[in-house]
Design a protein around this motif. Structure first.
Motif, PDB file in Angstrom:
ATOM      1  N   GLU A  85       0.831  -1.210   0.000  1.00 22.15           N
ATOM      2  CA  GLU A  85       0.000   0.000   0.000  1.00 22.15           C
ATOM      3  C   GLU A  85       0.864   1.259   0.000  1.00 22.15           C
ATOM      4  OE1 GLU A  85      -3.680   2.077  -0.114  1.00 22.15           O
ATOM      5  OE2 GLU A  85      -3.075   0.033  -0.610  1.00 22.15           O
ATOM      6  N   MET A  86       1.962   1.203   0.714  1.00 21.32           N
ATOM      7  CA  MET A  86       2.873   2.349   0.726  1.00 21.32           C
ATOM      8  C   MET A  86       3.466   2.585  -0.659  1.00 21.32           C
ATOM      9  SD  MET A  86       4.728   1.753   4.373  1.00 21.32           S
ATOM     10  CE  MET A  86       5.854   3.096   4.143  1.00 21.32           C
ATOM     11  N   LEU A  87       3.892   1.517  -1.300  1.00 23.24           N
ATOM     12  CA  LEU A  87       4.454   1.651  -2.645  1.00 23.24           C
ATOM     13  C   LEU A  87       3.398   2.129  -3.633  1.00 23.24           C
ATOM     14  CD1 LEU A  87       6.691  -1.541  -2.735  1.00 23.24           C
ATOM     15  CD2 LEU A  87       7.452   0.840  -2.557  1.00 23.24           C
ATOM     16  N   ARG A  88       2.189   1.604  -3.496  1.00 22.01           N
ATOM     17  CA  ARG A  88       1.105   1.984  -4.405  1.00 22.01           C
ATOM     18  C   ARG A  88       0.752   3.462  -4.280  1.00 22.01           C
ATOM     19  NH1 ARG A  88      -4.076   2.885  -4.690  1.00 22.01           N
ATOM     20  NH2 ARG A  88      -4.537   2.601  -2.493  1.00 22.01           N
ATOM     21  N   THR A  89       0.789   3.978  -3.044  1.00 22.16           N
ATOM     22  CA  THR A  89       0.328   5.345  -2.797  1.00 22.16           C
ATOM     23  C   THR A  89       1.452   6.365  -2.644  1.00 22.16           C
ATOM     24  OG1 THR A  89       0.282   4.977  -0.405  1.00 22.16           O
ATOM     25  CG2 THR A  89      -1.755   4.492  -1.646  1.00 22.16           C
ATOM     26  N   GLY A  90       2.689   5.897  -2.519  1.00 20.15           N
ATOM     27  CA  GLY A  90       3.801   6.817  -2.326  1.00 20.15           C
ATOM     28  C   GLY A  90       3.997   7.260  -0.888  1.00 20.15           C
ATOM     29  N   CYS A  91       3.304   6.634   0.045  1.00 20.29           N
ATOM     30  CA  CYS A  91       3.474   6.966   1.465  1.00 20.29           C
ATOM     31  C   CYS A  91       4.826   6.463   1.955  1.00 20.29           C
ATOM     32  CB  CYS A  91       2.388   6.309   2.305  1.00 20.29           C
ATOM     33  SG  CYS A  91       0.760   6.988   2.033  1.00 20.29           S
ATOM     34  N   PHE A  92       5.450   7.175   2.899  1.00 23.02           N
ATOM     35  CA  PHE A  92       6.678   6.644   3.468  1.00 23.02           C
ATOM     36  C   PHE A  92       6.584   6.350   4.951  1.00 23.02           C
ATOM     37  CE2 PHE A  92       8.133  10.212   5.800  1.00 23.02           C
ATOM     38  CZ  PHE A  92       8.209  11.346   5.019  1.00 23.02           C
TER      39      PHE A  92
END
Length: 183
Positions: A146-153
């Motif tokens: 989900e982080m990779l999909r949304t760009g969240c770090f």
């Protein structure tokens, strides 16, 4: 950054961080009291570390430390204990990190990732500060996806913030590798 004057109890779970975490904390000025720092190849996570933080809670009080830190064996998770011996789980750490990043306007899209098992209090605290929590199924793989999909770090779960993939902060690359050799 300095940790001068801080006494920190560190439980390395007889695992991967038994040299690196104490080295970094000492280099930053902390007084480090070690636990779970003698790996023998068979004792990883045995009654210690993030999997068993009860002893760390007691040691923080016993040593009058300001902080306790517990890794799991492969050091991809961390839990903290405050100066009162109270465990801060992954939701607490996510909230602390998110609120700090939101206050600095440094959390991309004002968003973090947490699993469906995270406490609703996390959502409330982050929402009150102008952020949002994206939910995903339980498991590190889902958090990372989900982080990779949304760009969240920033992401994690109640068991702790993942320090290898779920929390990808560019500042982590600054530490000079040679400073800890031989410790």
């Amino acid at each position: 950054m300095t940790l001068d004057g801080l006494r920190i109890v560190v439980d390395c779970a007889h695992g991967a961080a038994y040299k690196s975490t104490p080295c970094v904390l000492r280099e930053l000025g902390a007084e480090v009291i070690l636990s779970g720092h003698t790996p023998d190849g068979t004792n990883i996570n045995r009654d210690c570390g993030a999997m068993h933080p009860e002893a760390l809670c007691r040691k923080v009080l016993e040593h009058r430390a300001q902080l306790g830190l517990a890794h799991d064996g492969d050091a991809d998770r961390v839990l903290l204990v405050d100066e009162n011996g109270q465990l801060l789980d992954g939701d607490d750490l996510l909230a602390i990190a998110a609120l700090d990043l939101l206050a600095q306007h440094a959390l991309p899209e004002n968003t973090l990732v947490a699993t469906v098992m995270s406490n609703a209090g996390l959502d409330a605290a982050v929402d009150d500060a102008g952020g949002r929590v994206l939910r995903c199924p339980v498991g590190d793989r889902h958090v990372i996806d989900e982080m990779l999909r949304t760009g969240c770090f920033l992401g994690g779960n109640r068991a702790g913030i993942s320090s290898s993939a779920s929390m990808r902060l560019p500042a982590m690359a600054w530490w000079p590798r040679s400073r800890c050799s031989g410790s």
